[in-house]
Write an enzyme that holds these catalytic residues in place. Sequence first.
Site, PDB file in Angstrom:
ATOM      1  CE  LYS A 124      -4.401   0.659   0.129  1.00  0.00           C
ATOM      2  NZ  LYS A 124      -5.527  -0.481  -0.384  1.00  0.00           N
ATOM      3  CG  ASP A 164      -7.130   2.704  -0.987  1.00  0.00           C
ATOM      4  OD1 ASP A 164      -7.598   1.718  -1.160  1.00  0.00           O
ATOM      5  OD2 ASP A 164      -7.346   3.506  -0.142  1.00  0.00           O
ATOM      6  N   GLY A 236     -20.344   7.087   1.720  1.00  0.00           N
ATOM      7  CA  GLY A 236     -19.344   7.494   0.784  1.00  0.00           C
ATOM      8  C   GLY A 236     -20.267   7.994  -0.677  1.00  0.00           C
ATOM      9  CG  PHE A 237     -19.852  11.268  -2.738  1.00  0.00           C
ATOM     10  CD1 PHE A 237     -19.125  11.942  -3.702  1.00  0.00           C
ATOM     11  CD2 PHE A 237     -19.912  11.849  -1.405  1.00  0.00           C
ATOM     12  CE1 PHE A 237     -18.574  12.952  -3.579  1.00  0.00           C
ATOM     13  CE2 PHE A 237     -19.293  12.884  -1.227  1.00  0.00           C
ATOM     14  CZ  PHE A 237     -18.491  13.555  -1.968  1.00  0.00           C
ATOM     15  CB  VAL A 240     -15.786   1.765  -3.278  1.00  0.00           C
ATOM     16  CG1 VAL A 240     -16.413   0.729  -2.546  1.00  0.00           C
ATOM     17  CG2 VAL A 240     -14.083   1.480  -3.784  1.00  0.00           C
TER      18      VAL A 240
HETATM   19  N1  GLU Z   1      -7.091  -0.080  -3.285  1.00  0.00           N
HETATM   20  C1  GLU Z   1      -7.838  -1.362  -3.580  1.00  0.00           C
HETATM   21  C2  GLU Z   1      -7.782  -2.225  -2.569  1.00  0.00           C
HETATM   22  O1  GLU Z   1      -7.988  -1.735  -1.323  1.00  0.00           O
HETATM   23  C3  GLU Z   1      -7.643  -1.661  -4.970  1.00  0.00           C
HETATM   24  C4  GLU Z   1      -5.939  -2.192  -5.065  1.00  0.00           C
HETATM   25  C5  GLU Z   1      -5.524  -2.650  -6.225  1.00  0.00           C
HETATM   26  O2  GLU Z   1      -6.164  -2.944  -7.263  1.00  0.00           O
HETATM   27  O3  GLU Z   1      -4.293  -2.956  -6.568  1.00  0.00           O
HETATM   28  O4  GLU Z   1      -7.822  -3.462  -2.566  1.00  0.00           O
END
Ligand code: GLU
Length: 447
Positions: A124, A164, A236-237, A240
Amino acid sequence: MKTQDIMQRLSAKHPGEAEYLQAVQEVLESIEEVYNRHPEFEEAKIIERMVEPDRIFTFRVTWIDDRGQVQTNLGYRVQFNSAIGPYKGGLRFHRAVTPSMLKFLGFEQTFKNALTTLPMGGAKGGSDFDPVGKSDNEIMRFCQAFMLELWRCIGPDQDIPAGDVGVGGREIGFLNGMYQKLSREYHTGVLTGKGMTWGGSILRPEATGYGALYFTQHLLHKADKSIEGKRIAVSGFGNVAWGACKKATELGAKVVAISGPDGVCEIKDGITAEMIDYMLVMRSSNRNRVQDMADKFPAKAKFVEGKKAWSIPCDIALPCAFQNELDEDDAKQLVKNGCWCCCEVSNMGCRPEAIHFFQHNHILFAPGKAVNAGGVATSGLEMTQNAQHLNWTAKEVDERLHHIMQSIHEQCVEHGTQPDGSIDYVKGANIAGFMKVATAMLEQGLI
Ligand code: GLU
């Protein structure tokens, strides 16, 4: 292994890293029993190794805002675990980003990615850059400056970032442009969530929300229930929430609430296609205000300032925004108002006390690392298409996503079925993910 002892040592070593410690504790509590049945795990000190990231890169990001002022932010990439594949996970741009937040997310990502059935390790990254109120040009300059540092740490077979919170298609575009310029070779597969004309996968933008609804369908089916006609509260909006609203509506459910940091929009008759499209406009405006929905559709949406989505009566709650966004009081209010199912779509969206409350009251509950894995799974499918230099059709991607979500549900049932026949999805997801990563680590020696 005793969860308490390990947690004591970890909190002494990483004081104040609340989100990280919370995520580790949840996993350790779930797996303690299984772990202790495997002396070979203990001998290789799998837990001690697994709870620490392989490495963390920290860097300064300097850029110039529209007024010509110099701005400085911090950037990070946490490469958590690569036992089952190259590092993979999103980038988060949010003013509250800290190493603790990214460590919790990288840790969760490792187990989530293991559940997808695809060969991806966990990572991350992100920055404390706050996109709220920024112009497109400022966002571009920030992304370019961020990539000037990040590009040395990533690569298509090494570490593949994606989006993200605060990072969507626009940001991935700016990041990818700069990466390709710096590397002087066209590595299509170094980021996922790309645009359709430059290596992206069809359905990747929708995938987290769609996958979450596919998982919810399986969970409901297992409990002899169906999604049709059910009232759903979404928080949220952003990207996701948008995908979740689209699929929930398509499956015949009624999305009766969406929310933002400013409050909640109650949508009594259910969200419409036009309103779902407007969520995209709201996100790209960088205003971060859900009230804009009620201003645009006053006859359909009623805005209530300062309230959460969990104040609106619903059957199913879908947290789609941020960690710890649903606490014990929220859980109590939801259940009092008739809610009987909560599928966590955000990463660690519920406080541990809220989860315990749901579980004690026999509310169907599933954790983020299972429910939201469709996003990263479709990133994995994007990487496969990039490696093949091919684009699959929407039907092919959707079928594979369906299949993956079904398999994740099956893994949860296999590892989470309790002696009384009920299913503990938290345990199921944690044990299934853990067993895969632990076995891979064991088989590859002390590295
Ligand atoms: N941020 C997204 C997650 O929490 C997607 C991560 C990705 O596609 O690498 O899984």
